[in-house]
Design an enzyme around this catalytic site. Structure first.
Site, PDB file in Angstrom:
ATOM      1  N   HIS A  92     -13.637  13.287   5.699  1.00  0.00           N
ATOM      2  CA  HIS A  92     -14.362  12.662   6.803  1.00  0.00           C
ATOM      3  C   HIS A  92     -14.277  13.531   8.059  1.00  0.00           C
ATOM      4  O   HIS A  92     -14.098  13.003   9.155  1.00  0.00           O
ATOM      5  CB  HIS A  92     -13.786  11.274   7.113  1.00  0.00           C
ATOM      6  CG  HIS A  92     -13.981  10.280   6.014  1.00  0.00           C
ATOM      7  ND1 HIS A  92     -13.327   9.073   5.965  1.00  0.00           N
ATOM      8  CD2 HIS A  92     -14.768  10.305   4.913  1.00  0.00           C
ATOM      9  CE1 HIS A  92     -13.684   8.398   4.883  1.00  0.00           C
ATOM     10  NE2 HIS A  92     -14.564   9.137   4.223  1.00  0.00           N
ATOM     11  N   ASN A 105     -15.082   5.124   7.597  1.00  0.00           N
ATOM     12  CA  ASN A 105     -15.940   6.048   6.850  1.00  0.00           C
ATOM     13  C   ASN A 105     -17.203   6.358   7.660  1.00  0.00           C
ATOM     14  O   ASN A 105     -17.835   5.455   8.196  1.00  0.00           O
ATOM     15  CB  ASN A 105     -16.339   5.414   5.512  1.00  0.00           C
ATOM     16  CG  ASN A 105     -15.183   4.686   4.874  1.00  0.00           C
ATOM     17  OD1 ASN A 105     -14.677   3.726   5.439  1.00  0.00           O
ATOM     18  ND2 ASN A 105     -14.755   5.119   3.740  1.00  0.00           N
TER      19      ASN A 105
HETATM   20  C1  G3F Z   1     -11.624   6.696  -0.269  1.00  0.00           C
HETATM   21  O1  G3F Z   1     -10.824   5.627  -0.476  1.00  0.00           O
HETATM   22  C2  G3F Z   1     -12.510   6.481   0.925  1.00  0.00           C
HETATM   23  O2  G3F Z   1     -13.245   5.313   0.831  1.00  0.00           O
HETATM   24  C3  G3F Z   1     -13.384   7.633   1.068  1.00  0.00           C
HETATM   25  F1  G3F Z   1     -14.216   7.426   2.119  1.00  0.00           F
HETATM   26  C4  G3F Z   1     -12.567   8.858   1.191  1.00  0.00           C
HETATM   27  O3  G3F Z   1     -13.378   9.982   1.300  1.00  0.00           O
HETATM   28  C5  G3F Z   1     -11.660   8.976   0.009  1.00  0.00           C
HETATM   29  O4  G3F Z   1     -10.869   7.854  -0.086  1.00  0.00           O
HETATM   30  C6  G3F Z   1     -10.902  10.246   0.048  1.00  0.00           C
HETATM   31  O5  G3F Z   1      -9.581  10.195   0.240  1.00  0.00           O
END
Ligand code: G3F
Length: 536
Positions: free
Chosen positions: A472, A515
């Site tokens: 992110h 997110n």
């Molecule tokens: C996930 O649980 C998240 O929802 C994602 F947005 C995130 O990129 C991923 O973990 C990576 O750790």
């Protein structure tokens, strides 16, 4: 090598959900769009979520290998420890002349102490939307989202972005574990004010009507809508989408006020294309978007700076004994458990095999500047211990806020190149004392939730995951009202270049914990509409 010229109204680099948002809006307004992606097409419908395959819906854990296979690390620092067990006759690096290897994103300029070691790119039509988690929370109005847009506009853009991504909150409502986890956490956090209480996570997904044990996760194809069907069916006049085409550089006009054309390498046929267009859009993620600008000699002061990333506290728990035992007698679940037990007498776990995963979150709020996700996910750092049933395991991921700082940056090399022969990225990323304190408090909070739910799964005890693994990263071409501290204006247009627009998480100018995809799609909708508006 042959050279060929193509003309279009709008040229888009990147076929992820943000590039596809631009495409859908612009084609809807009558523009012709040519879109390229450096990666290959992975599905017949362009950019479909690969987790929609039956196999992964039956066994989510198998999908972690798919995700891992699609994450290409961006900057691999040199390993200073010599390989002392190497056969003495084998080639060895001359350490007086070289700091390390340079192929495949190995980067002699990268200091491991300030790296985003897990920062990665997914090449392929659809980009990361081919394997993303589909979590689409709205950013907090005061803490996360940009004050440059008024609240009512944000609400309208979020509504439109949720429609494009097909966001729902109820797709996991029937799940026994979902209800259980949500209730336990509501009990553990009784005082959270609305709307920041423990609740169901908004996800870009819908349960399938034809078979409600399955879901359809949104991908870039969802954003394209009918255009995806047309591309899949090879229809003429639809979106001209070209996989395995790498945009090498954008070439500005002599006075630098516009982009004249793009130079594109057709990786399949080893030929170079010159693409002329009225407008150019780069939505190639938070790393490759600034890389392309850099390679094109477009280097405003804020390029690559103010980079933010979300530190992640992570653990996995095995649900408490009394919670699992309680499922059997819970009148809401008893019938389903009986049916399951009747047919599966050998199964020690009183949870139907097709019970959907829990998907719960606690939103960011002023006293809690972190985003909490409680679910099962397919990331490799959550690969399972083989002797614990997957239905008993719940993942906790707490995502923290890091405030923007011009010294946190991605820079590009004039000497070393990446896998695609583009300037090699190098990261410099550190946390301020305030950032550090916040992450520590966040970890304490995750422990509170974990303890309420169960006991730690051996090997998945609480930890911070490698920087960059949240995927992110934001801010590397941030939006703003000052060309010294931002790269694009509030219409997503690069300062002083009339026909160049950017999209992606790289535009998000503040520190965030939730997110970012929904917010980036919202900003792309706005940018596309402003682009059309300026033409009228
Ligand atoms: C996930 O649980 C998240 O929802 C994602 F947005 C995130 O990129 C991923 O973990 C990576 O750790």
């Amino acid at each position: 090598m042959s050279f060929e010229t193509a003309r279009t109204d709008v040229f888009i680099v990147g076929s992820g959900p943000v590039g596809c948002t631009f495409a859908r809006e612009l084609i809807g307004a009558g523009r012709r769009v040519l879109m390229v992606d450096a990666g290959a097409a992975l599905s017949q419908r362009p950019g479909e979520h690969l987790k929609n395959a039956y196999l992964y819906q039956r066994n989510l854990d198998l999908f972690s290998g798919v995700i891992r296979g699609h994450l290409n690390l961006l900057s691999v620092p040199p390993e200073q420890r010599p390989e002392v067990t190497l056969d003495p006759a084998a080639f060895q690096i001359d350490r007086k002349r070289y700091r390390g290897f340079v192929l495949n994103n190995q980067n002699p300029d990268q200091d491991p102490a300030v790296n985003l070691g897990a920062a990665a790119v997914s090449y392929g039509v659809g980009g990361m939307a081919t394997h993303w988690t589909c979590a689409t929370p709205r950013h907090h109005p005061q803490i996360e989202r940009s004050p440059l847009l008024p609240d009512d506009e944000w609400e309208r853009l979020y509504d439109a972005a949720e429609r494009l991504l097909n966001t729902h909150v109820g797709a996991f409502e029937e799940s026994i574990r979902h209800q259980l986890v949500r209730e336990v956490l509501q009990g553990a956090y009784p005082d959270l004010p609305k709307p920041y209480e423990v609740q169901s996570l908004p996800l870009a997904v819908e349960r399938r009507q034809d078979n409600p044990t399955l879901v359809r996760w949104s991908g870039a194809d969802t954003v394209l809508g009918e255009l995806a069907d047309q591309v899949a069916g090879g229809a003429d006049g639809a979106l001209d989408l070209r996989p395995e085409h790498l945009c090498k550089r954008l070439v500005p006009t002599a006075d630098g006020s516009r982009i004249a054309y793009a130079e594109v390498l057709d990786l399949r046929q080893s030929r170079t294309l010159r693409i002329e267009a009225e407008h150019f859009v780069v939505a190639a993620n938070a790393y490759l978007t600034p890389q392309l600008l850099y390679a094109s000699g477009i280097r405003p002061p804020a390029l690559g700076r103010y980079m933010t990333e979300q530190p992640i506290a992570f653990c996995q728990i095995v649900l408490r004994q009394e919670l699992v035992d309680g499922i059997v007698d819970d009148p809401r679940f008893a019938e389903r458990v009986r049916t399951h037990r009747g047919s599966e007498l050998h199964d020690p776990v009183p949870i139907p095999a097709d019970d959907p995963e829990p998907n719960v979150w606690i939103p960011v709020s002023p006293d809690r500047p972190w985003h909490c996700q409680i679910h099962r996910d397919a990331f490799h750092y959550g690969d399972l211990a083989p002797n614990v049933d997957t239905r008993l395991i719940v993942d906790l991921r707490w995502f923290g806020i890091v405030e923007p700082n011009p010294d946190n940056r991605i820079a590009f090399s004039d000497r070393h190149t990446d896998t695609h022969d583009m300037p090699q990225p190098t990261f410099t990323f550190t946390l301020s004392p305030q950032d550090r304190d916040r992450q520590h408090a966040m970890m304490g909070d995750m422990l509170r939730a974990a303890t309420a739910l169960g006991g730690f799964l051996p090997g998945s005890e609480p930890c911070f995951v490698e920087p960059g693994l949240g995927l992110h990263v934001c801010g590397t071409t941030r939006m703003g009202d000052d060309p010294e501290t931002s790269v694009v204006d509030i219409d997503s247009r690069v300062w002083d270049i009339d026909n160049l627009y950017l999209g992606g998480n790289n535009l998000i100018p503040r520190g965030t914990a939730s997110n970012p995809t929904l917010t980036s799609v919202a900003l792309a909708i706005r940018a596309a509409r402003r682009l059309i508006g300026r033409e009228k």
